[in-house]
Design a protein around this motif. Structure first.
Motif, PDB file in Angstrom:
ATOM      1  N   HIS A 170       0.560  -1.231   0.028  1.00  0.00           N
ATOM      2  CA  HIS A 170      -0.294   0.164   0.347  1.00  0.00           C
ATOM      3  C   HIS A 170       0.662   1.147   0.059  1.00  0.00           C
ATOM      4  CE1 HIS A 170      -2.726  -2.548   1.146  1.00  0.00           C
ATOM      5  NE2 HIS A 170      -2.642  -3.115   2.050  1.00  0.00           N
ATOM      6  N   ALA A 171       0.428   2.386  -0.758  1.00  0.00           N
ATOM      7  CA  ALA A 171       0.987   3.674  -0.422  1.00  0.00           C
ATOM      8  C   ALA A 171       0.305   4.272   0.662  1.00  0.00           C
ATOM      9  CB  ALA A 171       0.145   4.721  -1.703  1.00  0.00           C
ATOM     10  N   ALA A 172       0.717   4.911   1.339  1.00  0.00           N
ATOM     11  CA  ALA A 172       0.621   5.030   2.464  1.00  0.00           C
ATOM     12  C   ALA A 172      -0.528   6.898   2.756  1.00  0.00           C
ATOM     13  CB  ALA A 172       1.328   5.269   3.586  1.00  0.00           C
ATOM     14  N   SER A 173      -2.304   6.737   2.913  1.00  0.00           N
ATOM     15  CA  SER A 173      -2.314   7.551   2.164  1.00  0.00           C
ATOM     16  C   SER A 173      -1.751   8.884   4.085  1.00  0.00           C
ATOM     17  CB  SER A 173      -3.765   7.634   2.680  1.00  0.00           C
ATOM     18  OG  SER A 173      -4.381   7.557   3.748  1.00  0.00           O
ATOM     19  N   PRO A 174      -2.659  10.264   3.693  1.00  0.00           N
ATOM     20  CA  PRO A 174      -2.120  11.329   5.026  1.00  0.00           C
ATOM     21  C   PRO A 174      -2.868  10.238   6.175  1.00  0.00           C
ATOM     22  CG  PRO A 174      -2.635  12.063   3.225  1.00  0.00           C
ATOM     23  CD  PRO A 174      -2.661  10.880   2.262  1.00  0.00           C
ATOM     24  N   GLY A 175      -4.493   9.510   5.709  1.00  0.00           N
ATOM     25  CA  GLY A 175      -4.729   9.324   6.684  1.00  0.00           C
ATOM     26  C   GLY A 175      -4.489   7.790   7.450  1.00  0.00           C
ATOM     27  N   GLU A 176      -2.694   7.455   7.437  1.00  0.00           N
ATOM     28  CA  GLU A 176      -2.147   6.371   6.807  1.00  0.00           C
ATOM     29  C   GLU A 176      -1.669   6.406   7.976  1.00  0.00           C
ATOM     30  OE1 GLU A 176      -4.323   2.601   4.407  1.00  0.00           O
ATOM     31  OE2 GLU A 176      -2.926   4.632   3.430  1.00  0.00           O
TER      32      GLU A 176
END
Length: 289
Positions: A170-176
């Motif tokens: 996964h590419a880490a989203s800001p929420g992650e």
């Protein structure tokens, strides 16, 4: 000659960034970003920027736990060299560090927010300055350089192997980012957690709903790192794939090569992406009387 008494605090603004770009020839593209990064450190870090008259030179310094002070960046305008500007800047930085309770000064990176591990050996005037002021060389560090070009055959084989092991990427989203930072803090330290949150790009691997590895780039502008895999997941090739995903990001950002900063496992990076040792840094220190 410029003396320490003539050095004054300055904001890190466009003029300081321009000076850094003019003086730091080996980092001219990234120098403005480095100055900006050092001026936005983790909460609680004490730091300062001090400049010579006419903005002939600037030094950024900061403190670390244990009474350690850091000379994070020093830049002297090329046409002002040979007039004692660098010596005056270091003297003023040391005085500021003493005032902050430091008992030792270092030309060494202050993780997690730093410009370089130490003095790049190609910056010969900085090496000469440190040694003339009585600083002791106590460690050597190095970066590796990796090409960012695609490796489709190798990547496809690794993706199949990870999928068979139940691993998702996964590419880490800001929420992650907070979850990735918590993973880095649990398995390593607060410094890596801060870097994971600050990084331009961040990727992670998960299995059974739990993060098992991460890799990041851009906490120190355009450099790769940190990266780590949980002990129970090592040997699956997670790190190699996450590294390549970060390199693909850097390629998309227009970078043909990437610096892997302050490298420990040389063999891993050499085998995973053909990285080569390129930049060498000398770390210096001396007591502050």
């Amino acid at each position: 000659m410029t003396g320490p008494d003539s050095i004054r605090p300055v904001p890190v603004d466009a003029r300081v960034e321009e000076l850094a770009a003019a003086a730091l020839w080996a980092d001219s593209d990234d120098a403005p970003l480095l100055a900006r990064r050092l001026a936005t450190p983790p909460p609680g870090r004490r730091w300062t920027a001090l400049a010579a008259p006419g903005l002939d030179g600037v030094v950024l310094a900061s403190t670390a736990p244990g009474g350690i002070g850091h000379i994070d960046l020093i830049a002297v305008r090329p046409d002002a060299r040979g007039r004692g500007v660098g010596r005056a800047l270091v003297g003023a930085a040391e005085e500021w560090l003493r005032g902050e309770g430091a008992t030792e000064a270092r030309f060494a990176g202050n993780p997690p927010c730093y410009a370089w591990p130490g003095i790049d050996v190609r910056y010969t005037p900085a090496v000469c300055l440190a040694e003339s002021l009585g600083y002791e060389r106590y460690r050597i560090a190095w970066n590796m350089t990796a090409d960012t070009g695609a490796r489709p055959g190798e990547d496809a084989a690794d993706f199949r192997r990870l999928a068979a092991a139940g691993v998702t990427l996964h590419a880490a989203s800001p929420g992650e980012r907070a979850a990735v930072a918590a993973f880095a803090r649990e398995h390593w330290n607060d410094a890596w957690a801060w870097e994971a949150q600050q990084a331009t790009g961040c990727h992670y691997a998960a299995r059974d709903g739990r993060i098992i590895g991460f890799a990041a780039w851009g906490s120190r502008p355009y450099w790769f790192g940190p990266m780590g895999t949980a002990e129970e997941a090592r040997g699956l090739g997670v790190g190699r794939v996450l590294l390549r995903r970060c390199l693909a990001d850097l390629a998309a950002a227009g970078r043909r090569s990437a610096q892997i900063g302050w490298v420990g496992p040389v063999r891993f990076y050499a085998r995973a992406v053909g990285a080569r040792i390129e930049r060498v840094f000398w770390l210096y220190r001396r007591p502050l009387g």
